[in-house]
Design a protein around this motif. Structure first.
Motif, PDB file in Angstrom:
ATOM      1  N   LEU A 152      12.188  69.127  14.336  1.00 32.10           N
ATOM      2  CA  LEU A 152      11.667  69.616  15.588  1.00 32.10           C
ATOM      3  C   LEU A 152      10.902  70.896  15.128  1.00 32.10           C
ATOM      4  N   ALA A 153      11.267  71.900  14.442  1.00 32.87           N
ATOM      5  CA  ALA A 153      10.422  72.993  14.088  1.00 32.87           C
ATOM      6  C   ALA A 153       9.320  72.741  13.607  1.00 32.87           C
ATOM      7  N   HIS A 154       9.017  71.489  12.610  1.00 34.29           N
ATOM      8  CA  HIS A 154       7.833  70.969  12.023  1.00 34.29           C
ATOM      9  C   HIS A 154       7.052  70.362  13.048  1.00 34.29           C
ATOM     10  N   ALA A 155       7.453  69.703  14.031  1.00 40.15           N
ATOM     11  CA  ALA A 155       6.750  69.194  15.457  1.00 40.15           C
ATOM     12  C   ALA A 155       5.810  70.232  16.013  1.00 40.15           C
ATOM     13  N   LYS A 156       6.818  71.098  16.421  1.00 40.72           N
ATOM     14  CA  LYS A 156       6.182  72.239  17.204  1.00 40.72           C
ATOM     15  C   LYS A 156       5.185  73.044  16.635  1.00 40.72           C
ATOM     16  N   ALA A 157       5.309  73.194  15.207  1.00 39.70           N
ATOM     17  CA  ALA A 157       4.341  74.100  14.284  1.00 39.70           C
ATOM     18  C   ALA A 157       3.148  72.993  14.438  1.00 39.70           C
ATOM     19  N   GLY A 158       3.110  71.757  14.150  1.00 39.53           N
ATOM     20  CA  GLY A 158       2.219  70.778  14.310  1.00 39.53           C
ATOM     21  C   GLY A 158       1.390  70.996  15.665  1.00 39.53           C
ATOM     22  N   VAL A 159       2.146  70.987  16.608  1.00 44.41           N
ATOM     23  CA  VAL A 159       1.458  71.140  17.956  1.00 44.41           C
ATOM     24  C   VAL A 159       0.620  72.424  18.065  1.00 44.41           C
ATOM     25  N   LEU A 160       1.002  73.342  17.570  1.00 42.20           N
ATOM     26  CA  LEU A 160       0.433  74.736  17.433  1.00 42.20           C
ATOM     27  C   LEU A 160      -0.909  74.683  16.416  1.00 42.20           C
ATOM     28  N   THR A 214       1.858  72.949  26.301  1.00 45.60           N
ATOM     29  CA  THR A 214       2.925  72.864  27.129  1.00 45.60           C
ATOM     30  C   THR A 214       3.852  71.527  27.117  1.00 45.60           C
ATOM     31  N   VAL A 215       3.049  70.724  27.879  1.00 48.95           N
ATOM     32  CA  VAL A 215       3.556  69.133  27.666  1.00 48.95           C
ATOM     33  C   VAL A 215       3.951  68.591  26.273  1.00 48.95           C
ATOM     34  N   SER A 216       3.078  68.889  25.409  1.00 48.04           N
ATOM     35  CA  SER A 216       3.200  68.302  24.172  1.00 48.04           C
ATOM     36  C   SER A 216       4.575  69.080  23.699  1.00 48.04           C
ATOM     37  N   LEU A 217       4.662  70.294  23.829  1.00 48.57           N
ATOM     38  CA  LEU A 217       5.977  70.942  23.330  1.00 48.57           C
ATOM     39  C   LEU A 217       7.291  70.402  23.955  1.00 48.57           C
ATOM     40  N   LEU A 218       7.024  70.192  25.264  1.00 49.84           N
ATOM     41  CA  LEU A 218       8.060  69.714  26.194  1.00 49.84           C
ATOM     42  C   LEU A 218       8.616  68.182  25.500  1.00 49.84           C
ATOM     43  N   ILE A 219       7.687  67.389  25.378  1.00 53.13           N
ATOM     44  CA  ILE A 219       7.974  66.060  24.880  1.00 53.13           C
ATOM     45  C   ILE A 219       8.689  66.224  23.469  1.00 53.13           C
ATOM     46  N   GLU A 265      12.864  57.171  12.668  1.00 54.26           N
ATOM     47  CA  GLU A 265      13.445  58.474  13.125  1.00 54.26           C
ATOM     48  C   GLU A 265      12.331  59.384  13.661  1.00 54.26           C
ATOM     49  N   THR A 266      11.198  59.402  13.438  1.00 53.89           N
ATOM     50  CA  THR A 266      10.246  60.050  14.142  1.00 53.89           C
ATOM     51  C   THR A 266       9.224  59.290  15.163  1.00 53.89           C
ATOM     52  N   LEU A 267       9.349  58.140  14.999  1.00 54.13           N
ATOM     53  CA  LEU A 267       8.467  57.193  15.728  1.00 54.13           C
ATOM     54  C   LEU A 267       8.543  57.406  17.332  1.00 54.13           C
ATOM     55  N   HIS A 268       9.665  58.001  17.515  1.00 55.93           N
ATOM     56  CA  HIS A 268      10.020  58.335  19.282  1.00 55.93           C
ATOM     57  C   HIS A 268       9.119  59.407  19.599  1.00 55.93           C
ATOM     58  N   GLY A 269       8.343  60.199  18.696  1.00 56.20           N
ATOM     59  CA  GLY A 269       7.592  61.300  19.185  1.00 56.20           C
ATOM     60  C   GLY A 269       5.903  60.819  19.412  1.00 56.20           C
ATOM     61  N   TRP A 270       5.801  59.601  19.708  1.00 60.13           N
ATOM     62  CA  TRP A 270       4.421  58.953  19.969  1.00 60.13           C
ATOM     63  C   TRP A 270       3.908  59.438  21.083  1.00 60.13           C
ATOM     64  N   GLY A 271       4.678  60.150  22.141  1.00 60.59           N
ATOM     65  CA  GLY A 271       4.223  60.766  23.272  1.00 60.59           C
ATOM     66  C   GLY A 271       3.487  61.998  23.240  1.00 60.59           C
ATOM     67  N   ILE A 272       3.808  62.834  21.796  1.00 65.60           N
ATOM     68  CA  ILE A 272       3.666  64.114  21.958  1.00 65.60           C
ATOM     69  C   ILE A 272       2.086  64.273  21.970  1.00 65.60           C
ATOM     70  N   PRO A 273       1.318  63.831  21.154  1.00 64.41           N
ATOM     71  CA  PRO A 273      -0.151  64.219  21.223  1.00 64.41           C
ATOM     72  C   PRO A 273      -0.971  63.404  22.360  1.00 64.41           C
ATOM     73  N   MET A 274      -0.355  63.026  23.309  1.00 71.61           N
ATOM     74  CA  MET A 274      -1.030  62.428  24.497  1.00 71.61           C
ATOM     75  C   MET A 274      -1.425  63.533  25.416  1.00 71.61           C
ATOM     76  N   ILE A 322       7.114  60.656  30.284  1.00 70.85           N
ATOM     77  CA  ILE A 322       8.320  61.324  30.207  1.00 70.85           C
ATOM     78  C   ILE A 322       9.358  60.852  31.301  1.00 70.85           C
ATOM     79  N   ALA A 323       8.908  60.619  32.224  1.00 65.63           N
ATOM     80  CA  ALA A 323       9.986  59.884  33.259  1.00 65.63           C
ATOM     81  C   ALA A 323      10.308  58.456  32.895  1.00 65.63           C
ATOM     82  N   VAL A 324       9.692  57.502  32.224  1.00 64.99           N
ATOM     83  CA  VAL A 324       9.877  56.471  31.982  1.00 64.99           C
ATOM     84  C   VAL A 324      10.776  56.216  30.409  1.00 64.99           C
ATOM     85  N   PHE A 325       9.968  57.202  29.567  1.00 68.25           N
ATOM     86  CA  PHE A 325      10.609  57.042  28.022  1.00 68.25           C
ATOM     87  C   PHE A 325      11.513  58.177  27.670  1.00 68.25           C
TER      88      PHE A 325
END
Length: 413
Positions: free
Chosen positions: A372-380, A356-361, A125-134, A175-178
């Protein structure tokens, strides 16, 4: 009275400094964090969510979207324009040096994504977030580099700019493809057609020459054209800041007969103070307001957040530095002679500032509000950690370059 006007006249030159722009941006980010996590944090969210604009053009957007997609396009235009100058006149004229940051960007996207996937392999359920740290946040990264690395070689900033632009383009493709349900190809084709017109007008011959000689101001043609390109890119489903990059890369950097300076240099002189003094601080104020609702303990117990942190903090360094070093060993690519590998390592740490883009993804990846909240905090957390690590390395390197410069000056005397 004359003295006051002189002081005000010096403000644009002051704002052209990356260091001043960086301090304003960081101030905006700190203000956003304090505001969002304060007792009046609801007013911050209300401001970001307030919508306005012509709905008939699909541009009834929130304040946050207008800033992230619209205002930030000005910054990306300035960056794209600066890169064009480097490709034509500067460090990146040498293909062997231009190749290195491009390969580094690709490796710097692939390795963080693989690390995230490895951390979340047992959690579909969280694997789909692989694009966030790119993604690397070019606005924050360049600003921080200006603050902590004032004496670093200019080639390092060029390396970071090139890497971050390629990184952003790659993230937009991802983002456009996945992460996008569909693209509007008619809007994309329309944007491409208008970009071709924009490029033709930059040639300085034929219709373009007549436009330059016309008593009608150039801006009365270029501003509507630029807005139409931006609106079409936005309508296509592609992140609209790409319009700014594309137009910046199409700018003409060589003056023709009758011009005292090229359009590229004239526009850079005009827009740089606005980009540093207004665009970046406002962007930071509206993008950096991440709310820590459950505390850091909950963040570090969520594999989505851990994958993001590991990807941005560790993956960027391994991907960028390792990819760059390996490329110089197996191809003809070369590192600028003014740089050392420790400089690239410090810069690759700075590339771990996602934002910016990480938060968008992140928004596109998760529907579960807790994840979602934990992932956003992880980006920060990752962005702050990357900033501190990079600042420690690059400030030491900057001091060393400063001492070396002073010693060379003393020897020359």
């Amino acid at each position: 009275m004359q003295k006051t006007r002189g002081g005000l006249a010096g403000i644009p030159d002051l704002l052209r400094s990356d260091a001043v722009g960086g301090l304003l941006l960081i101030t905006g980010a700190i203000a956003a964090l304090v505001w969002a996590n304060s007792p009046v944090g609801h007013s911050y969210e209300a401001l970001r969510a307030f919508s306005f604009g012509p709905g008939s053009l699909h541009l009834n957007l929130s304040v946050e979207a207008w800033v992230a997609d619209g205002l930030l396009a000005v910054f990306f235009f300035v960056v794209g324009n600066e890169l064009k100058q480097e490709f034509v006149h500067g460090e990146l004229r040498n293909p062997r040096r231009a190749m290195l940051p491009i390969v580094a960007a690709i490796c710097g996207m692939a390795v963080p994504a693989l690390i995230y996937a490895a951390v979340n392999l047992s959690r579909p359920e969280t694997l789909h977030g692989w694009g966030i740290p790119m993604a690397t946040d070019i606005a924050f990264a360049v600003a921080i580099l200006a603050v902590v690395g004032r004496h670093l070689p200019p080639a390092l900033r060029t390396f970071l700019l090139t890497l971050a632009i390629v990184d952003d383009l790659g993230a937009i493709v991802v983002i456009a493809v996945f992460y996008t349900s569909g693209l509007s190809f008619p809007a994309l084709l329309g944007a491409a057609a208008l970009l071709a017109v924009f490029g033709y007008l930059q040639r300085g011959r034929g219709l373009a020459a007549r436009l330059n000689a016309s008593p009608v101001p150039n801006w009365s043609v270029y501003l509507p054209l630029a807005f139409a390109i931006w609106a079409l890119v936005h309508a296509s489903g592609v992140h609209a800041t790409i319009a700014g990059v594309a137009m910046g890369l199409l700018m003409r950097t060589v003056p023709v007969a009758g011009e005292s300076a090229s359009p590229s240099h004239r526009v850079e002189h005009l827009l740089s103070p606005w980009s540093s003094g207004l665009v970046l601080p406002v962007f930071a104020l509206l993008a950096a307001g991440v709310v820590f609702e459950d505390g850091l303990a909950a963040v570090f117990s969520d594999t989505a957040a851990l994958g993001i942190i590991a990807g941005l903090v560790v993956g960027k360094v391994v991907g960028i530095t390792g990819g760059s070093w390996l490329t110089t060993r197996i191809t003809t690519a070369e590192l600028s002679p003014t740089l050392r590998w420790i400089d690239i390592t410090g810069m690759s740490m700075l590339a771990g500032v996602g934002f910016t883009v990480s938060l968008l993804i992140t928004e596109l990846s998760f529907s579960d509000p807790d994840v979602l909240a934990h992932a956003k905090a992880g980006v920060l957390v990752a962005s702050l950690t990357a900033t501190l690590l990079a600042s420690a390395v690059l400030s030491v390197r900057s001091a060393r370059y400063r001492r070396a410069g002073a010693s060379a000056a003393d020897t020359a005397d």
